[in-house]
Structures are given as structure tokens and as C-alpha cells.
Design a protein around this motif. Structure first.
Motif, PDB file in Angstrom:
ATOM      1  N   GLU A 150       0.822  -1.105   0.051  1.00  0.00           N
ATOM      2  CA  GLU A 150      -0.022   0.013   0.090  1.00  0.00           C
ATOM      3  C   GLU A 150       0.802   1.196  -0.088  1.00  0.00           C
ATOM      4  OE1 GLU A 150      -0.548  -2.610   1.659  1.00  0.00           O
ATOM      5  OE2 GLU A 150      -2.570  -3.423   1.421  1.00  0.00           O
ATOM      6  N   VAL A 154       0.982   4.457  -2.967  1.00  0.00           N
ATOM      7  CA  VAL A 154       0.890   5.843  -2.906  1.00  0.00           C
ATOM      8  C   VAL A 154       2.292   6.598  -2.960  1.00  0.00           C
ATOM      9  CG1 VAL A 154       1.405   5.801  -0.303  1.00  0.00           C
ATOM     10  CG2 VAL A 154      -0.427   7.527  -1.180  1.00  0.00           C
ATOM     11  N   HIS A 203      -2.541  13.026  -1.284  1.00  0.00           N
ATOM     12  CA  HIS A 203      -1.978  11.643  -0.840  1.00  0.00           C
ATOM     13  C   HIS A 203      -1.728  11.303   0.500  1.00  0.00           C
ATOM     14  CE1 HIS A 203      -0.531  12.463  -5.104  1.00  0.00           C
ATOM     15  NE2 HIS A 203      -0.711  11.174  -5.217  1.00  0.00           N
ATOM     16  N   GLU A 205      -3.633  11.294   3.404  1.00  0.00           N
ATOM     17  CA  GLU A 205      -4.238  10.166   4.159  1.00  0.00           C
ATOM     18  C   GLU A 205      -3.870   8.871   3.908  1.00  0.00           C
ATOM     19  OE1 GLU A 205      -8.802   8.792   5.083  1.00  0.00           O
ATOM     20  OE2 GLU A 205      -8.472  10.461   3.798  1.00  0.00           O
ATOM     21  N   LYS A 206      -3.803   8.436   2.667  1.00  0.00           N
ATOM     22  CA  LYS A 206      -3.280   7.175   2.292  1.00  0.00           C
ATOM     23  C   LYS A 206      -1.781   6.876   2.833  1.00  0.00           C
ATOM     24  CE  LYS A 206      -6.242   6.400  -1.706  1.00  0.00           C
ATOM     25  NZ  LYS A 206      -6.200   5.911  -3.264  1.00  0.00           N
ATOM     26  N   TRP A 207      -0.807   7.775   2.665  1.00  0.00           N
ATOM     27  CA  TRP A 207       0.560   7.613   3.068  1.00  0.00           C
ATOM     28  C   TRP A 207       0.680   7.440   4.328  1.00  0.00           C
ATOM     29  CZ3 TRP A 207       4.782   9.329   5.635  1.00  0.00           C
ATOM     30  CH2 TRP A 207       5.864   9.184   5.044  1.00  0.00           C
ATOM     31  N   ALA A 209      -1.725   6.059   6.395  1.00  0.00           N
ATOM     32  CA  ALA A 209      -2.073   4.934   6.811  1.00  0.00           C
ATOM     33  C   ALA A 209      -1.315   3.717   6.658  1.00  0.00           C
ATOM     34  CB  ALA A 209      -3.550   4.538   5.870  1.00  0.00           C
TER      35      ALA A 209
END
Length: 246
Positions: A150, A154, A203, A205-207, A209
Motif C-alpha cells: 500500500e 501511494v 495523498h 491520508e493514504k500515506w 495509513a
């Protein structure tokens, strides 16, 4: 992708030793300017006496030459500052790694990113010494368990976007075998910093996470409007003290 031969040295200035440290630093810089394979030799200093030295070389042979020249300055350097941490950046050969074994450097290998090599040069004559300007930062993080794929997704999305930012000069991801992440970022000017931060926000939020930020260091005389955009992480500000980038 990019290649790198180099390292970061961090230290703490000893009380009352600033002038002595500057003397040995400037002697080192003068010597390093004669080393054709030394591409970056840049000293930063915080108001609280935190030192960071960013060093980059053309190849392993050049890094050996620089270490030999450092040996002639080591005693005086360490009399003025206490070395606190060292990071090896790149696929360094064992014979280079062995020369820093006493400092147990953390080894971070290139993961992805780019450098616009035609924009690397930066040197300014100031008060009889060579220094440089910089707009950028270092982000450190720890990869969250089970989130490597993941994170890479990202990261690659960010890199693709950053490649369209003409003012983003370096956007380089490193990763250790233990999941330590370091991102080295450098920009042409303050405007380019803002453009990159705007794109990062898409990016973020995904980073986060996939990885947990642990530290941020601002490198350069960054204006307040740039500094404020990272105030949630409370980055340490290190200003250029001396050195060059070829």
C-alpha cells in the motif's frame, strides 16, 4: 529511479565551540572543493546547536577520498561537536560501510524517486566563505506492519505527480531493511514548495495509513508561510552554515 553514494551525519555543537567548529568546517570545505567526486558537502545548523551534514559523491572511490581527507580533521571536529547519528544513503559497498562501522550507521537504500541533476549547483560566497541556499526538507517515517504494498502504491502516485512539478528538484525515497523510511526533498524556491505541499495533501491520508511519520527536518531559510504548513509535525529548522553542491 536514482542512484546515490553518500550519507548524513548529525551532531550536537558543544558549548562555546561555534567559532572552533566553523574553523574546522571551513578547512574541510576548502579541501572538499578539490575532490572532483564530491558533489554535495553541505552543513546545516539549528539555533539550538543541532548540526546536519549532507554528503553525496559520484561513486565509491570518491567517498573513500573524502573519508581520507576527513581523517585529517576528525580530532578537531569531534573536539567541537559530538556526533549523534549517521545515515548511509545508497547502495554503498562493504568497504565504504566498514569505514564508518564505529558509528553504526543506519543503512537506507534507494526505493524510488528522482533527482534533476542539471539543477544541483548551488554555491554562494559570503563573508569570505562558501555557503549555499536550500529550500527543502527530510521526512522520516516507519513502515506500518503489512503495509509495504500500500505504501509503494501511494509513493509511486506521489512521485508521478511530483515529476510534473518543474520546481521539485529532488524527490527521493529510501528504505532500510527494518522498514525505516527517509524522503529527501528539495525545491527551486518557496513557490515550488507550496505546489508540492498542495499535491501531497491529496495523498496524505493514504500515506499515513501505510507509514507513521517520526521526524521532519526543514533544511534552509524557509519562509514562515512554508514553515506553517508543516507545523503539525513541529519540524526542526536547520539553516545553511557552509558548503556547496556541484
Amino acid at each position: 529511479m536514482f542512484t546515490n553514494f553518500g550519507w548524513i551525519v548529525e551532531a550536537k555543537l558543544k558549548d562555546g565551540q561555534l567559532d572552533n567548529f566553523k574553523q574546522v568546517m571551513n578547512s574541510q570545505i576548502k579541501r572538499a572543493q578539490t575532490e572532483t567526486g564530491t558533489l554535495n558537502y553541505q552543513y546545516y545548523l539549528s539555533d539550538a546547536g543541532d548540526i546536519l551534514v549532507y554528503e553525496r559523491f559520484a561513486n565509491a572511490e570518491a567517498s573513500h577520498e573524502h573519508i581520507e581527507n576527513w581523517d585529517a580533521h576528525a580530532e578537531r571536529w569531534l573536539a567541537s561537536a559530538n556526533a549523534t547519528r549517521m545515515l548511509h544513503l545508497g547502495d554503498l559497498p562493504d568497504d565504504v560501510r566498514a569505514r564508518h562501522a564505529a558509528l553504526s550507521p543506519l543503512w537506507l537504500k534507494p526505493l524510488a524517486g528522482f533527482a534533476r541533476e542539471d539543477a544541483e549547483g548551488s554555491a554562494i560566497a559570503k563573508n569570505g566563505h562558501i555557503t549555499f541556499e536550500n529550500f527543502g526538507w527530510i521526512v522520516e517515517a516507519k513502515l506500518n506492519e503489512g503495509m509495504r504494498e500500500e505504501f509503494i502504491k501511494v509513493m509511486n502516485s506521489q512521485i508521478k505527480r511530483a515529476e510534473t512539478e518543474i520546481g521539485t528538484l529532488n524527490y527521493q525515497y529510501y528504505l532500510s531493511d527494518e522498514g525505516d523510511i527517509l524522503v529527501y526533498e528539495r525545491f527551486a524556491d518557496a513557490h515550488a514548495c507550496h505546489v508540492h505541499i498542495d499535491n501531497w495533501d491529496a495523498h496524505a491520508e493514504k500515506w499515513m495509513a501505510a507509514a507513521t511519520p517520526t521526524r521532519m527536518v526543514h533544511l534552509g531559510d524557509l519562509p514562515d508561510d512554508v514553515r506553517k504548513r508543516h507545523e503539525g509535525i513541529s519540524p526542526l529548522l536547520l539553516k545553511p552554515l557552509g558548503g556547496f553542491a556541484k
